[in-house]
Design an enzyme around this catalytic site. Structure first.
Site, PDB file in Angstrom:
ATOM      1  N   ARG A  96      -2.450 -65.122  59.001  1.00 53.33           N
ATOM      2  CA  ARG A  96      -2.714 -66.245  59.903  1.00 53.33           C
ATOM      3  C   ARG A  96      -2.005 -67.508  59.435  1.00 53.33           C
ATOM      4  NH1 ARG A  96      -7.999 -63.848  61.805  1.00 53.33           N
ATOM      5  NH2 ARG A  96      -9.068 -65.323  63.104  1.00 53.33           N
ATOM      6  N   ARG A 139     -21.523 -63.306  68.350  1.00 61.20           N
ATOM      7  CA  ARG A 139     -21.099 -63.602  66.982  1.00 61.20           C
ATOM      8  C   ARG A 139     -21.591 -64.979  66.547  1.00 61.20           C
ATOM      9  NH1 ARG A 139     -14.771 -62.135  66.114  1.00 61.20           N
ATOM     10  NH2 ARG A 139     -14.813 -64.231  65.247  1.00 61.20           N
TER      11      ARG A 139
HETATM   12  P1  AMP Z   1     -11.661 -62.923  63.358  1.00 58.51           P
HETATM   13  O1  AMP Z   1     -12.683 -61.857  63.517  1.00 58.51           O
HETATM   14  O2  AMP Z   1     -10.280 -62.356  63.143  1.00 58.51           O
HETATM   15  O3  AMP Z   1     -11.723 -63.917  64.479  1.00 58.51           O
HETATM   16  O4  AMP Z   1     -12.011 -63.728  62.017  1.00 58.51           O
HETATM   17  C1  AMP Z   1     -13.230 -64.423  61.893  1.00 58.51           C
HETATM   18  C2  AMP Z   1     -13.108 -65.490  60.818  1.00 58.51           C
HETATM   19  O5  AMP Z   1     -12.776 -64.868  59.560  1.00 58.51           O
HETATM   20  C3  AMP Z   1     -12.001 -66.505  61.046  1.00 58.51           C
HETATM   21  O6  AMP Z   1     -12.416 -67.567  61.892  1.00 58.51           O
HETATM   22  C4  AMP Z   1     -11.742 -66.973  59.610  1.00 58.51           C
HETATM   23  O7  AMP Z   1     -12.763 -67.846  59.159  1.00 58.51           O
HETATM   24  C5  AMP Z   1     -11.880 -65.688  58.820  1.00 58.51           C
HETATM   25  N1  AMP Z   1     -10.580 -64.968  58.708  1.00 58.51           N
HETATM   26  C6  AMP Z   1     -10.276 -63.726  59.184  1.00 58.51           C
HETATM   27  N2  AMP Z   1      -9.010 -63.399  58.880  1.00 58.51           N
HETATM   28  C7  AMP Z   1      -8.492 -64.455  58.208  1.00 58.51           C
HETATM   29  C8  AMP Z   1      -7.214 -64.750  57.635  1.00 58.51           C
HETATM   30  N3  AMP Z   1      -6.193 -63.883  57.725  1.00 58.51           N
HETATM   31  N4  AMP Z   1      -7.067 -65.947  57.007  1.00 58.51           N
HETATM   32  C9  AMP Z   1      -8.071 -66.837  56.902  1.00 58.51           C
HETATM   33  N5  AMP Z   1      -9.277 -66.636  57.436  1.00 58.51           N
HETATM   34  C10 AMP Z   1      -9.508 -65.455  58.080  1.00 58.51           C
END
Ligand code: AMP
Length: 215
Positions: A91, A157
């Site tokens: 990201r 969520r």
């Molecule tokens: P997601 O399910 O991919 O929307 O991820 C949920 C949360 O996990 C995000 O809002 C971040 O706080 C954290 N997160 C997941 N992947 C990453 C990443 N590659 N880098 C930083 N934070 C992450």
């Protein structure tokens, strides 16, 4: 041959559902860093405890934490055997550079959906708290909010609150969009329109990935 894929997309672009279908199609390990972190939070591991406050507020978890998580996951036998599809990682450009230090990438896909559509989808999104399967208010499980796959509770969520969603979309614009541009500069990026039925978008993704892999 084992595939090495990345998928980008704003929250609510359908990236989660599509990435599971794609990983199944290519026989690759589906690696969602968000799912891994949510599991770490649920199990109160040291990484989960560190990540929780960032996640709840919609901020990115620091790169060093993420890199440790991903490096360990990519070393597992299922990845060696069938390759991987990374969902939600990298990201940031720092994460992207570190990833390419660990492994080459065949294709990075950007699944594109307009912001007003994603906001509407996120507010109706519901997720199984056990297996992570995604539903929505308009496509609920067969029995009221009990997961069709595993019988777990289907809930909203913790970070799908309006404030956290706004913050996540901001992080997407400031950190992840430049990361997508960085992959474009490496000639591995394909852009796919995320509007349409699940089947239409899935077929579009497979066709774009196959085309890019064999180009
Ligand atoms: P997601 O399910 O991919 O929307 O991820 C949920 C949360 O996990 C995000 O809002 C971040 O706080 C954290 N997160 C997941 N992947 C990453 C990443 N590659 N880098 C930083 N934070 C992450």
């Amino acid at each position: 041959m084992a595939v090495r894929l990345l998928i980008f997309g704003r929250q609510g672009a359908g990236k989660g559902t599509q990435s599971v279908l794609l990983a199944r199609h290519y026989g690759a390990a589906h690696i969602s860093t968000g799912d891994m972190l949510r599991e770490a939070v649920a199990n109160a591991t040291p990484i989960g405890l560190e990540a929780k406050s960032f996640m709840d507020s919609g901020c990115l978890v620091p790169d060093e934490v993420m890199l440790g998580v991903v490096e360990e996951r990519l070393a597992r036998p299922d990845v060696m055997a069938g390759g991987f599809l990374l969902d939600g990682f990298p990201r940031t450009i720092g994460q992207a550079e570190a990833l390419l230090g660990l492994t080459p990438i065949d294709v990075a896909v950007d699944l594109v959906v307009a912001e007003d559509v994603v906001l509407e989808r996120i507010s109706s999104r519901r997720v199984c708290s056990s297996c992570g399967r995604i539903y929505s208010v308009s496509e609920p499980p067969t029995r009221a909010w009990i997961c069709d796959t595993c019988g777990g509770d289907v809930v909203q969520r913790d970070d799908d609150t309006p404030a956290a969603v706004t913050k996540r979309l901001g992080a997407y614009t400031s950190e992840t969009q430049p990361t997508i541009g960085w992959f474009d500069g490496k000639d591995v990026l394909v852009t796919v329109d995320g509007l349409g039925t699940r089947e239409e978008v899935s077929a579009r993704l497979i066709s774009a990935i196959d085309h890019a892999r064999h180009a």
